[in-house]
Design a protein around this motif. Sequence first.
Motif, mmCIF file in Angstrom:
data_model
loop_
_atom_site.group_PDB
_atom_site.id
_atom_site.type_symbol
_atom_site.label_atom_id
_atom_site.label_comp_id
_atom_site.label_asym_id
_atom_site.label_seq_id
_atom_site.Cartn_x
_atom_site.Cartn_y
_atom_site.Cartn_z
ATOM 1 N N PRO A 81 0.805 -1.087 -0.206
ATOM 2 C CA PRO A 81 -0.148 -0.058 -0.017
ATOM 3 C C PRO A 81 0.685 1.143 0.016
ATOM 4 N N PHE A 84 2.066 3.254 -3.374
ATOM 5 C CA PHE A 84 0.987 4.091 -4.208
ATOM 6 C C PHE A 84 1.146 5.531 -3.645
ATOM 7 N N ARG A 86 -0.761 9.111 -2.892
ATOM 8 C CA ARG A 86 -2.320 9.578 -2.299
ATOM 9 C C ARG A 86 -3.114 9.598 -3.763
ATOM 10 N N GLU A 88 -2.831 8.082 -6.622
ATOM 11 C CA GLU A 88 -3.129 6.731 -7.179
ATOM 12 C C GLU A 88 -4.044 5.997 -6.297
ATOM 13 N N ARG A 89 -4.225 6.207 -4.917
ATOM 14 C CA ARG A 89 -5.103 5.480 -4.290
ATOM 15 C C ARG A 89 -6.606 6.269 -4.302
ATOM 16 N N PHE A 92 -7.939 5.132 -7.567
ATOM 17 C CA PHE A 92 -8.371 3.871 -7.725
ATOM 18 C C PHE A 92 -9.611 3.562 -6.741
ATOM 19 N N TRP A 93 -9.881 4.189 -5.926
ATOM 20 C CA TRP A 93 -11.167 4.233 -5.330
ATOM 21 C C TRP A 93 -12.215 5.002 -5.846
ATOM 22 N N ASN A 153 -11.516 4.945 2.017
ATOM 23 C CA ASN A 153 -10.965 3.806 1.766
ATOM 24 C C ASN A 153 -9.192 4.091 1.373
ATOM 25 N N ALA A 154 -9.384 5.461 0.905
ATOM 26 C CA ALA A 154 -7.810 5.866 0.646
ATOM 27 C C ALA A 154 -6.927 5.727 1.750
ATOM 28 N N HIS A 155 -7.517 6.070 2.943
ATOM 29 C CA HIS A 155 -6.897 6.340 4.025
ATOM 30 C C HIS A 155 -6.768 4.948 4.886
ATOM 31 N N MET A 157 -6.182 2.007 3.104
ATOM 32 C CA MET A 157 -5.295 1.234 2.301
ATOM 33 C C MET A 157 -3.785 1.477 2.978
ATOM 34 N N LYS A 158 -3.542 2.675 3.505
ATOM 35 C CA LYS A 158 -2.378 2.844 4.017
ATOM 36 C C LYS A 158 -1.954 2.262 5.139
#
Length: 159
Positions: A81, A84, A86, A88-89, A92-93, A153-155, A157-158
């Motif tokens: 994770p 990638f 921010r 890119e995340r 993606f979401w 969701n982007a957070h 993934m981290k």
Amino acid sequence: MDQIKTGKFIAGLRREKGITQEELGSRLGVTNKTVSRWENGNYMPDVETLRLLSKEFGVSMEELLDGERVGTQSAPKEPRPDRFTREERVAFWKQNWKRENRSTVVFFDAVLGAALILSIVFGKYVLTSVFSLLVSAAQVIFYNKMMAYVERNAHKMKE
């Protein structure tokens, strides 16, 4: 996991050791055709066979699945994770939300669009204005829902 990359890695390890597909197959209890299928990327060894292959070649199961030795330049140096950015995340979401909610958005827009067209056809200009505002409001609501989903969701993934 890339079957072809894993297969090439197995073939390279076998050649490094100087053994044939038939010899490797007999050591693992499979046929030379099975070994050939692995090396061509047509099949993947099962978990038990991966364990035996890792012992045979002195590599980890992770290296076998990655198709490269740990420590090579192309091996990731950090967890997936974090590789990638921010942006890119978020991209993606956003794409994921759009794919999951496409039918809802299209249906809602179609209903409001049809109502808008009908109000124009029948000359009800007050309704036209109301439906135009509703369509705009729906777009804002869906965009905000999407962004809330993306941020959540982007957070995640981290972690």
